[in-house]
Design a protein around this motif. Structure first.
Motif, short mmCIF file in Angstrom:
data_model
loop_
_atom_site.label_atom_id
_atom_site.label_comp_id
_atom_site.label_asym_id
_atom_site.label_seq_id
_atom_site.Cartn_x
_atom_site.Cartn_y
_atom_site.Cartn_z
N GLY A 164 -15.41 -1.58 8.96
CA GLY A 164 -15.89 -0.97 7.72
C GLY A 164 -14.84 -0.14 7.02
N LEU A 165 -13.58 -0.59 7.05
CA LEU A 165 -12.49 0.19 6.45
C LEU A 165 -12.66 0.27 4.94
N CYS A 166 -12.61 1.49 4.43
CA CYS A 166 -12.72 1.73 2.99
C CYS A 166 -12.42 3.21 2.76
N SER A 167 -11.76 3.52 1.65
CA SER A 167 -11.46 4.91 1.32
C SER A 167 -11.64 5.11 -0.18
N LEU A 168 -12.19 6.26 -0.54
CA LEU A 168 -12.40 6.61 -1.95
C LEU A 168 -11.63 7.87 -2.29
N VAL A 176 -10.60 5.88 -7.45
CA VAL A 176 -9.77 4.89 -6.77
C VAL A 176 -10.45 4.48 -5.47
N LEU A 177 -10.41 3.19 -5.16
CA LEU A 177 -10.95 2.65 -3.91
C LEU A 177 -9.86 1.85 -3.22
N ALA A 178 -9.76 2.00 -1.90
CA ALA A 178 -8.85 1.19 -1.09
C ALA A 178 -9.64 0.49 -0.01
N CYS A 179 -9.37 -0.80 0.19
CA CYS A 179 -10.08 -1.57 1.20
C CYS A 179 -9.20 -2.74 1.63
N PRO A 180 -9.53 -3.43 2.70
CA PRO A 180 -8.75 -4.62 3.05
C PRO A 180 -8.84 -5.68 1.96
N VAL A 187 -3.90 -4.66 1.60
CA VAL A 187 -4.82 -3.63 1.12
C VAL A 187 -5.04 -3.83 -0.37
N ARG A 188 -6.29 -3.79 -0.77
CA ARG A 188 -6.64 -3.91 -2.19
C ARG A 188 -6.93 -2.51 -2.74
N ILE A 189 -6.32 -2.19 -3.85
CA ILE A 189 -6.52 -0.91 -4.52
C ILE A 189 -7.21 -1.15 -5.86
N GLU A 190 -8.32 -0.47 -6.09
CA GLU A 190 -9.01 -0.52 -7.37
C GLU A 190 -8.89 0.84 -8.05
N HIS A 191 -8.17 0.88 -9.18
CA HIS A 191 -8.14 2.07 -10.04
C HIS A 191 -9.21 1.84 -11.11
N PHE A 192 -10.42 2.29 -10.85
CA PHE A 192 -11.53 1.97 -11.76
C PHE A 192 -11.34 2.57 -13.14
N GLY A 193 -10.83 3.82 -13.19
CA GLY A 193 -10.65 4.45 -14.49
C GLY A 193 -9.60 3.77 -15.35
N LEU A 194 -8.63 3.12 -14.73
CA LEU A 194 -7.56 2.45 -15.45
C LEU A 194 -7.79 0.94 -15.52
N ASN A 195 -8.87 0.46 -14.93
CA ASN A 195 -9.17 -0.98 -14.88
C ASN A 195 -7.98 -1.75 -14.32
N LEU A 196 -7.44 -1.24 -13.19
CA LEU A 196 -6.24 -1.79 -12.58
C LEU A 196 -6.52 -2.15 -11.13
N THR A 197 -6.16 -3.36 -10.74
CA THR A 197 -6.23 -3.80 -9.35
C THR A 197 -4.82 -4.04 -8.82
N LYS A 198 -4.53 -3.49 -7.65
CA LYS A 198 -3.22 -3.66 -7.04
C LYS A 198 -3.39 -4.15 -5.61
N LEU A 199 -2.66 -5.19 -5.23
CA LEU A 199 -2.67 -5.70 -3.87
C LEU A 199 -1.38 -5.31 -3.19
N ILE A 200 -1.50 -4.66 -2.03
CA ILE A 200 -0.34 -4.17 -1.29
C ILE A 200 -0.28 -4.88 0.06
N ASN A 201 0.81 -5.58 0.31
CA ASN A 201 1.01 -6.22 1.62
C ASN A 201 1.60 -5.17 2.56
N ALA A 202 0.70 -4.44 3.21
CA ALA A 202 1.10 -3.25 3.95
C ALA A 202 1.68 -3.55 5.32
#
Length: 400
Positions: A164-168, A176-180, A187-202
């Motif tokens: 259940g990995l998830c961080s707000l 901002v939300l971070a999840c697998p 890791v998928r990053i959702e910047h909801f206020g900026l309507n931006l999605t970023k994928l990070i190969n961590a």
């Protein structure tokens, strides 16, 4: 803070309408209570404990049991607080006859009743809260709802996520939300206020633990190898720093970032909490002091041009000097930085950790233990235990 408006019966994407609500039935039981879960609130000043016959809430500084609720129908495997307000989210354990593991219950403790439910076809792995959002994590999907009217805002597909990995983020100006992601180690990053999605190969292997700073501009991650912890800029995915827990495989239970982003703490099944000195900075200010749009834009602009504005000079005791800037030349083992301070705990017991006031670390274990330890911010080394409590038995002692 009062309960959100218009909470009530509604439908979730995976089920029909919820059933009738009923209050928790008090049933004080003096028999041995089993601890099912522990979880911090959003500012790490409190923690909740799900037990085999209800739940309890504790304040950290000073340590105090704030309240408890006992019930006849069974226990709760998830108990999530909303800062220190009257709203809690509860998910029952497998033996809970009234609230099973696939049902999310919104509990108003002022009214002592359930004011809303979600039911899903599969087991709920985690629930995360911020003042405007409820996020429900299933093994392969994440649902985000508006807190005020419980309308569905977004759905996110993930790789298998049994933890259940998830961080707000919890700063009011950032969402901002971070999840697998959908790939191993992503890791998928959702910047909801900026309507931006970023994928990070961590990492190369599966993500085992992740956490965001309060404003969501920094992300810390560990993989199931458990040897390295990495810190990323969530706007452009830049890896800013890497620290080494050890060389042997370990299970990372929790990662915590200090409010001033100066320190990182990590707990693992090796029975040690490690403290690392961070070199990440944003213009000499605490990240959460920035306004979302302006701060995020400055963060992105500077980090995309150069890492210099984001990395302070290597002055910590665990520093590898300029070696970390030569990652492409030196082996990774040499370019990652060792822990600055540490505290030893029983092995194979799951602990979560957070930063307290004045260079202290709070540690809570699934064996019902609470520790408060201090570390020397200049010299590091072994941390000093200041307080120890067996909180299920409400026994406490302080070092003389």
């Amino acid at each position: 803070m009062h309960s959100p408006a218009r909470l009530g019966m509604y439908e979730s994407p995976d089920s029909g309408a919820s059933g009738s609500y009923s209050p928790l039935e008090p049933d004080v039981n003096d028999s041995e209570t089993e601890l099912l879960s522990v979880s911090w609130n959003q500012d790490y000043g409190c923690f909740s404990a799900g037990t085999s016959n209800g739940f309890r809430i504790y304040n950290c500084e000073p340590f105090k049991e704030t309240f408890r609720r006992d019930l006849k129908s069974g226990g709760f495997k998830i108990v999530e607080m909303l800062f220190r307000c009257n709203i809690l989210v509860l998910v029952g354990s497998g033996d809970n006859s009234q609230y099973p593991p696939n049902k999310v219950m919104i509990w108003d403790d002022h009214q002592s009743r359930c004011i809303g439910e979600f039911s899903f076809r599969s087991e709920v792995r985690a629930v995360k809260l911020r003042r405007d959002r409820i996020v429900v994590v299933l093994e392969h999907k994440i649902y985000g709802y508006n807190f005020m009217d419980l309308k569905l805002l977004h759905q996110i597909e993930t790789v298998a996520n049994p933890r259940g990995l998830c961080s707000l983020s919890h700063h009011p100006n950032t969402s901002v939300l971070a999840c697998p992601g959908l790939q191993r180690g992503q890791v998928r990053i959702e910047h909801f206020g900026l309507n931006l999605t970023k994928l990070i190969n961590a990492h190369d292997s599966h993500i085992a633990c992740l956490t965001l700073t309060m404003d969501g501009l920094l992300l810390a991650t560990a993989s199931n190898k458990g040897t390295l912890i990495r810190i990323f800029n969530t706007m452009d995915g830049t890896r800013l720093q890497e620290v080494r827990r050890g060389v042997d495989r370990a299970e990372i239970y929790s990662i915590a970032l200090s409010p001033n982003v100066q320190w990182l703490a990590a707990s693992s099944d090796k029975g040690t909490v490690h403290i690392f000195s961070l070199r990440v900075r944003v213009f000499g200010e605490v990240l959460s002091a920035h306004n979302s749009a302006q701060g995020a834009a400055m963060f992105q602009q500077n980090s995309s041009n150069s890492l210099d504005p984001l990395i302070s000079p290597s002055t910590g005791a665990n520093s590898s000097s300029s070696l970390s800037f030569m990652g492409g030349v030196l082996p990774k083992y040499f370019s990652s930085e060792r822990s600055f301070a540490r505290f030893h705990l029983p092995e194979d017991t799951q602990f979560i950790t957070a930063f307290g006031s004045q260079n202290t670390v709070i540690i809570v274990g699934m064996d019902g233990s609470f520790y408060k330890c201090s570390f020397d911010p200049v010299n590091g080394g072994e941390m000093v235990q200041q307080e120890y409590v067996r909180f299920l038995k409400t026994e406490s002692r302080r070092p003389s």
